[in-house]
Design a protein around this motif. Structure first.
Motif, PDB file in Angstrom:
ATOM      1  N   MET A   3       3.765  -4.281  -1.511  1.00 36.04           N
ATOM      2  CA  MET A   3       4.235  -3.075  -2.181  1.00 36.04           C
ATOM      3  C   MET A   3       3.979  -3.158  -3.675  1.00 36.04           C
ATOM      4  SD  MET A   3       8.050  -1.592  -2.517  1.00 36.04           S
ATOM      5  CE  MET A   3       8.388  -0.293  -3.668  1.00 36.04           C
ATOM      6  N   MET A   5       4.679  -0.571  -7.392  1.00 37.10           N
ATOM      7  CA  MET A   5       5.222   0.646  -7.976  1.00 37.10           C
ATOM      8  C   MET A   5       4.240   1.080  -9.051  1.00 37.10           C
ATOM      9  SD  MET A   5       9.373   0.183  -8.052  1.00 37.10           S
ATOM     10  CE  MET A   5       9.398  -1.001  -9.363  1.00 37.10           C
ATOM     11  N   LYS A  58       6.342   4.585  -5.267  1.00 38.58           N
ATOM     12  CA  LYS A  58       6.317   3.382  -4.442  1.00 38.58           C
ATOM     13  C   LYS A  58       5.217   3.552  -3.394  1.00 38.58           C
ATOM     14  CE  LYS A  58      11.125   3.173  -5.380  1.00 38.58           C
ATOM     15  NZ  LYS A  58      12.308   3.896  -5.027  1.00 38.58           N
TER      16      LYS A  58
END
Length: 104
Positions: A3, A5, A58
């Protein structure tokens, strides 16, 4: 899944929401946080002050290049900030949810 951002700013709520909705529809992001704030910055030789809307997106690292390029194309600023923030820890449940949303 890895992940990330992505942080950017917009001049107003309408622009932020319109572009964010497009990114969601394109499945380039799984979620967004939008918040209005005061900005102070140098522009063309003088200090400016304005309200902006900050956006934290995200997404998964494999979406980065397409997200960055799409933001550059849609963004109204002449010189937009598009900053990638790598995350090395993420709870499993959130990561699994992201995978289901982004990759079906």
């Amino acid at each position: 899944m890895e992940m990330i951002m992505v942080y950017t700013t917009f001049p107003d709520w309408d622009t932020a929401k319109e572009i964010t909705r497009k990114l969601l529809e394109m499945k380039l992001i799984v979620c967004a946080n939008l918040r209005e704030h005061e900005a102070m910055y140098w522009w063309e030789g003088k200090i400016e002050e304005s309200k902006e809307v900050g956006a934290i997106y995200k997404t998964e690292v494999s979406k980065w290049k397409e997200l960055r390029d799409t933001l550059k194309e849609l963004h109204p600023y002449e010189v937009p900030l598009i900053a990638r923030i790598d995350l090395d820890k993420l709870n499993r449940e959130y990561s699994e949810w992201m995978g289901r949303v982004l990759f079906g």
